[in-house]
Design an enzyme around this catalytic site. Structure first.
Site, mmCIF file in Angstrom:
data_model
loop_
_atom_site.group_PDB
_atom_site.id
_atom_site.type_symbol
_atom_site.label_atom_id
_atom_site.label_comp_id
_atom_site.label_asym_id
_atom_site.label_seq_id
_atom_site.Cartn_x
_atom_site.Cartn_y
_atom_site.Cartn_z
ATOM 1 N N LYS A 50 7.900 -8.586 -7.048
ATOM 2 C CA LYS A 50 7.092 -8.511 -8.278
ATOM 3 C C LYS A 50 6.986 -9.904 -8.904
ATOM 4 O O LYS A 50 5.924 -10.318 -9.359
ATOM 5 C CB LYS A 50 7.701 -7.496 -9.256
ATOM 6 C CG LYS A 50 7.433 -6.069 -8.807
ATOM 7 C CD LYS A 50 8.239 -5.020 -9.540
ATOM 8 C CE LYS A 50 8.005 -3.653 -8.887
ATOM 9 N NZ LYS A 50 8.844 -2.586 -9.418
ATOM 10 N N GLN A 94 13.550 -2.379 -13.790
ATOM 11 C CA GLN A 94 13.588 -1.782 -12.461
ATOM 12 C C GLN A 94 14.550 -0.590 -12.441
ATOM 13 O O GLN A 94 15.694 -0.703 -12.866
ATOM 14 C CB GLN A 94 14.026 -2.858 -11.440
ATOM 15 C CG GLN A 94 13.962 -2.409 -10.004
ATOM 16 C CD GLN A 94 12.541 -2.137 -9.525
ATOM 17 O OE1 GLN A 94 11.621 -2.904 -9.782
ATOM 18 N NE2 GLN A 94 12.347 -1.034 -8.818
ATOM 19 N N ASP A 117 4.876 -0.118 -16.858
ATOM 20 C CA ASP A 117 5.211 0.917 -15.881
ATOM 21 C C ASP A 117 4.726 2.290 -16.359
ATOM 22 O O ASP A 117 4.722 3.254 -15.591
ATOM 23 C CB ASP A 117 6.735 0.963 -15.675
ATOM 24 C CG ASP A 117 7.136 0.569 -14.269
ATOM 25 O OD1 ASP A 117 6.253 0.530 -13.395
ATOM 26 O OD2 ASP A 117 8.337 0.314 -14.060
#
Ligand code: NAD
Length: 281
Positions: A50, A94, A117
């Site tokens: 990422k 994450q 997200d």
């Protein structure tokens, strides 16, 4: 005729190139912070890719690698700092987090405006109410793949295997929004084979290698494999690729299918978040 392969890597690359071109003339670059807690090997790989994607696209990026034993309150403090940082338009923590940290609390702590997200309950609610904002990256990537291959969604019967908040539920909602008839299957579904055989579009998001065999797939169905299982350093999907490609019309490989789309959609979401933050000033 064997199924055509959906080249998620190439599609994602095209999207990333397009984003890079949009970002190039910007004075203020889109900024993304990626936070990792602990040393889960898969999380290390995801976070690094990422960060690299951000750099390639010309984004401003920050990476936080926090200790496995960090206290929940300290992680929440860190998120609160990132929420206030004007250079940042997106924050991604994450998952999974270590067991002593409440995932829900952490996701709720991320400002909905920077929640690239799409897991904050505010954005989840927006998704359910059909109010476009930031959609979870992987489900958004799945829908984009279907669009890219010209697969009509309206009126189709979609079967989603998996009901997590990260993939199964949001992908089902996004496809419902696009007028599909959606069935969600899960570990307690009575006759998975029969349910799956009804699918025009079959999406598997479980994490069990070889779960989906040819017998579960209708002739000509589009099969999207979200699942990832790591075995001896190799990645496998849920779908028995060689078997299922004999009956499907389109199929995603693992790796190189949905995975690269998740990263492309994360970049896109960060760009969306930046625009929305700037519009609201
Ligand atoms: P999860 O463990 O939260 O959910 C798995 C789901 O599968 C559950 O809803 C469960 O009910 C269902 N399930 C389990 N066993 C089943 C069975 N035998 N039959 C039918 N359903 C069954 O996982 P998740 O976070 O939703 O992720 C699913 C998979 O997708 C994982 O392999 C994950 O690594 C992968 N994933 C990939 C990407 C990507 O970018 N490619 C992104 C996110 C997740």
């Amino acid at each position: 005729m064997p199924a055509k392969i959906i080249d998620g890597k190439a599609i994602a690359q095209k999207i990333r190139e397009n984003i890079k071109q949009q970002v190039a003339p910007m004075k203020t670059k889109p900024g993304l912070a990626v936070v990792r807690v602990g040393n889960d090997p898969a999380s290390i790989v995801y976070v690094n890719s990422k960060e690299k994607a951000c750099q390639d696209a010309g984004f401003y990026s920050e990476k936080y690698e926090l200790k496995e034993d960090i206290q929940e309150k300290d992680l929440l403090k860190q998120i609160s700092k990132l929420n206030k940082d004007k250079k940042l338009h997106g924050i991604l923590v994450q998952l999974p987090l270590p067991a002593h940290i409440s995932q829900q609390k952490v996701l709720e702590a991320i400002s909905p405006e920077k929640d690239v997200d799409g897991f904050n309950p505010v954005n989840f609610g927006r998704l359910l109410s059909g109010n476009k904002y930031l959609y979870p990256a992987t489900p958004k990537g799945v829908v984009r793949l279907l669009d890219e291959i010209g697969c009509k969604i309206a009126g189709k019967h979609v079967v989603v295997i998996g009901r997590s908040n990260i993939v199964g539920k949001p992908v089902a909602v996004l496809l419902l929004e696009r007028d599909a008839t959606v069935t969600i299957c899960h570990s307690k579904t009575k006759d998975l084979i029969e349910e799956c055989r009804k699918a025009d579009i079959l999406i598997s998001a479980v994490g069990k290698k070889g779960l989906v065999s040819k017998e579960m797939v209708k002739q000509g169905a589009v099969v999207i494999d979200v699942g990832i299982t790591r075995e001896n350093g190799k990645l496998f999907g849920d779908v028995d690729f060689d078997d299922v490609k004999k009956v499907a019309s389109w199929i995603t490989p693992v790796p190189g299918g949905v995975g690269p789309m998740t990263i492309a959609m994360l970049l896109e979401n960060t760009l969306v978040a930046k625009r929305k933050i700037e519009e609201s000033k």
